[in-house]
Design a protein around this motif. Structure first.
Motif, PDB file in Angstrom:
ATOM      1  N   UNK A 133       0.824  -1.212   0.000  1.00 62.20           N
ATOM      2  CA  UNK A 133       0.000   0.000   0.000  1.00 62.20           C
ATOM      3  C   UNK A 133       0.857   1.261   0.000  1.00 62.20           C
ATOM      4  N   UNK A 134       0.429   2.250  -0.778  1.00 60.44           N
ATOM      5  CA  UNK A 134       1.027   3.583  -0.785  1.00 60.44           C
ATOM      6  C   UNK A 134      -0.024   4.566  -0.266  1.00 60.44           C
ATOM      7  N   UNK A 135       0.382   5.474   0.621  1.00 62.92           N
ATOM      8  CA  UNK A 135      -0.527   6.485   1.158  1.00 62.92           C
ATOM      9  C   UNK A 135      -0.376   7.769   0.345  1.00 62.92           C
ATOM     10  N   UNK A 184      -0.904  -2.545  -6.905  1.00 69.44           N
ATOM     11  CA  UNK A 184      -0.556  -1.871  -5.649  1.00 69.44           C
ATOM     12  C   UNK A 184      -1.778  -1.120  -5.122  1.00 69.44           C
ATOM     13  N   UNK A 185      -2.086  -1.315  -3.863  1.00 71.15           N
ATOM     14  CA  UNK A 185      -3.205  -0.604  -3.236  1.00 71.15           C
ATOM     15  C   UNK A 185      -2.773   0.806  -2.836  1.00 71.15           C
ATOM     16  N   UNK A 186      -3.763   1.670  -2.611  1.00 69.98           N
ATOM     17  CA  UNK A 186      -3.468   3.033  -2.157  1.00 69.98           C
ATOM     18  C   UNK A 186      -4.560   3.504  -1.212  1.00 69.98           C
ATOM     19  N   UNK A 187      -4.172   4.451  -0.363  1.00 71.80           N
ATOM     20  CA  UNK A 187      -5.125   5.115   0.529  1.00 71.80           C
ATOM     21  C   UNK A 187      -4.990   6.615   0.351  1.00 71.80           C
ATOM     22  N   UNK A 188      -6.053   7.348   0.650  1.00 72.24           N
ATOM     23  CA  UNK A 188      -6.064   8.801   0.509  1.00 72.24           C
ATOM     24  C   UNK A 188      -6.271   9.466   1.863  1.00 72.24           C
ATOM     25  N   UNK A 189      -5.575  10.575   2.088  1.00 76.29           N
ATOM     26  CA  UNK A 189      -5.768  11.382   3.289  1.00 76.29           C
ATOM     27  C   UNK A 189      -6.032  12.828   2.874  1.00 76.29           C
ATOM     28  N   UNK A 220      -0.665  12.276   6.191  1.00 75.50           N
ATOM     29  CA  UNK A 220      -0.090  11.102   5.538  1.00 75.50           C
ATOM     30  C   UNK A 220       0.633  10.243   6.569  1.00 75.50           C
ATOM     31  N   UNK A 221       1.458  10.882   7.407  1.00 78.76           N
ATOM     32  CA  UNK A 221       2.224  10.103   8.370  1.00 78.76           C
ATOM     33  C   UNK A 221       1.321   9.479   9.435  1.00 78.76           C
ATOM     34  N   UNK A 222       0.279  10.197   9.848  1.00 78.55           N
ATOM     35  CA  UNK A 222      -0.654   9.624  10.820  1.00 78.55           C
ATOM     36  C   UNK A 222      -1.262   8.338  10.284  1.00 78.55           C
ATOM     37  N   UNK A 223      -1.628   8.339   8.997  1.00 80.13           N
ATOM     38  CA  UNK A 223      -2.183   7.132   8.376  1.00 80.13           C
ATOM     39  C   UNK A 223      -1.135   6.023   8.316  1.00 80.13           C
ATOM     40  N   UNK A 235      -1.441   2.409  10.411  1.00 83.62           N
ATOM     41  CA  UNK A 235      -1.693   1.193   9.632  1.00 83.62           C
ATOM     42  C   UNK A 235      -0.436   0.418   9.255  1.00 83.62           C
ATOM     43  N   UNK A 236       0.723   0.931   9.646  1.00 88.47           N
ATOM     44  CA  UNK A 236       1.957   0.203   9.367  1.00 88.47           C
ATOM     45  C   UNK A 236       2.409   0.255   7.922  1.00 88.47           C
ATOM     46  N   UNK A 237       2.037   1.317   7.188  1.00 85.71           N
ATOM     47  CA  UNK A 237       2.467   1.463   5.799  1.00 85.71           C
ATOM     48  C   UNK A 237       3.888   2.026   5.734  1.00 85.71           C
ATOM     49  N   UNK A 238       4.594   1.734   4.652  1.00 88.66           N
ATOM     50  CA  UNK A 238       6.021   2.086   4.593  1.00 88.66           C
ATOM     51  C   UNK A 238       6.349   3.301   3.746  1.00 88.66           C
ATOM     52  N   UNK A 239       5.444   3.717   2.872  1.00 91.40           N
ATOM     53  CA  UNK A 239       5.715   4.900   2.050  1.00 91.40           C
ATOM     54  C   UNK A 239       4.426   5.674   1.823  1.00 91.40           C
TER      55      UNK A 239
END
Length: 447
Positions: free
Chosen positions: A278-280, A298-303, A310-313, A317-321
């Motif tokens: 996942x990419x935020x 590749x999955x993605x999330x939006x903030x 972005x960093x809070x997400x 959730x343990x995302x790396x980038x």
């Protein structure tokens, strides 16, 4: 957002709506807040604006008067302050910078002991103290008065850390750096030289009033020309405090934050380093990025917009980038904030390990035309709640359908409404944005 603190700290025009009195009271409160059970240690960095020295002295006066010991990194980057705070046990850090804003603005960013941006509830306490008619914070006396320490060694340790992250020598690579006459001038060239690059620099002579002026990540034209004229392999542009990075490929094309997320994300997936696959991103990311990520599986999330969100997400959730189109890119393994110089090193890693030119790494992304216009307004919230404007936006969104989108939002750092449209053509983007900005003017909101 509070009265003084926005999405990126307390920002305003120096000595107009951000004054030395504000800085002094911020220092007084932080020294008191972190010194309830022990003598606090607080580290300060600053960018190259003329007013940064003035605010540094005001903060130091407030902090030491409340009993804090203050360690000065001098001219340095925002991510270096975050690094020093979290690796060397400081109670908090302060960065004096207005990031990408003009030289006459400045800001106070507070970083907590974990290297993250300060919690909103603490910002609210600071605001209450600033507006309080009664100074309820006691002054330190005698041996309890704080001291000030030259701490350039902290910045040097950060430089060493960046150098240690390189996976290969940059020998044989011609790299251009646009330092925006800002914080990167104290760090970036030394890092690239140490890793072996043939380094070419522009906009590396700050005079206090030329930070971000027709240069850096907010104006890429000089770097594009510089890369082409000197036949460079790649160019990197930073903003005033170097927490952003945009790139230019060997053909002079801009590689924005969306493309950086794509090329780094694809590379990380191949190496099994992309946590949760996942990419935020933020709501500003281009539709073309999402289509390309979907093709890569590749999955993605939006903030909301802001590297803070972005960093809070990522943290939750343990995302790396994750990152923003503007070039705030966060690599969770290495940093807790956007870091422009780190981002440029990671792009170099992808190029070298993939044995590919930068243009080749981005060729699969078809970016939709996008136009963003900033409108200075009297009251941001009044614009967003005006029925005439919201009705127009709804109507235009229906016309665009699935082949475009509109985003109208308030800036977190300026008295500005940002109007953005994506569509199949540049003409349609321009027409959509013009209709909205004209309506904002017609309704009497423009300054």
């Amino acid at each position: 957002m509070g009265k003084y603190f926005g999405t990126d700290g307390f920002r305003g025009e120096a000595n107009v709506n951000l004054t030395v009195e504000h800085a002094y009271k911020v220092g007084r409160f932080l020294g008191y807040y972190y010194g309830k059970n022990h003598k606090p240690n607080i580290v300060i960095g600053k960018d190259t604006r003329r007013s940064s020295y003035m605010f540094e002295y005001s903060l130091v006066a407030g902090l030491t008067a409340s009993g804090a010991d203050v360690y000065l990194l001098h001219v340095t980057t925002t991510p270096s302050v975050s690094y020093v705070v979290r690796t060397e046990g400081f109670d908090c850090g302060i960065m004096i910078s207005a990031s990408h804003n003009p030289y006459y603005d400045n800001g106070i960013k507070v970083i907590n002991g974990s290297g993250h941006k300060l919690e909103a509830e603490v910002e609210q306490l600071i605001e209450a103290y600033i507006d309080s008619e009664e100074d309820y914070i006691p002054f330190a006396t005698r041996e309890n008065i704080g001291k000030t320490v030259d701490y350039a060694i902290g910045r040097n340790r950060y430089i060493g850390y960046l150098i240690s992250l390189a996976t290969r020598s940059f020998q044989g690579k011609k790299v251009g750096l646009d330092l925006a006459n800002g914080s990167a001038t104290s760090i970036a060239k030394g890092v690239f030289d140490a890793i072996g690059a043939k380094t070419y620099v522009i906009n590396g002579e700050p005079d206090g009033t030329n930070i971000n002026k027709n240069c850096g990540s907010t104006d890429m034209r000089s770097l594009q020309k510089f890369v082409l004229d000197n036949k460079l392999d790649v160019g990197f542009a930073y903003d005033g405090d170097a927490d952003r990075c945009l790139a230019v490929d060997e053909n002079g094309n801009i590689i924005d934050g969306d493309l950086i997320l794509y090329l780094c994300g694809v590379y990380m997936k191949k190496r099994n380093d992309l946590a949760n696959n996942t990419i935020v991103t933020t709501v500003m990311s281009n539709m073309g990025l999402y289509q390309a990520l979907e093709r890569e599986g590749i999955r993605y999330e939006q903030t909301a917009v802001g590297d803070k969100y972005v960093y809070e997400n990522m943290l939750a959730n343990g995302h790396s980038i994750g990152g923003e189109q503007s070039g705030h890119i966060i690599f969770a393994k290495h940093a807790t904030t956007g870091d422009g110089i780190l981002t440029s090193l990671k792009i170099m890693e992808v190029m070298l390990e993939s044995k590919a030119k930068l243009s080749e790494l981005c060729k699969e992304v078809n970016i939709f035309p996008q136009l963003l216009v900033n409108v200075k307004v009297k009251d941001k919230k009044a614009v967003l709640s005006d029925p005439a404007i919201t009705d127009l936006i709804s109507s235009l969104e229906k016309e665009l359908g699935k082949d475009g989108r509109i985003l109208v939002r308030e800036s977190g750092t300026e008295p500005v409404i940002r109007v953005m449209a994506e569509a199949k053509t540049d003409k349609l983007c321009r027409e959509t944005v013009e209709k909205i900005t004209e309506k904002i003017k017609e309704q009497g909101h423009v300054i």
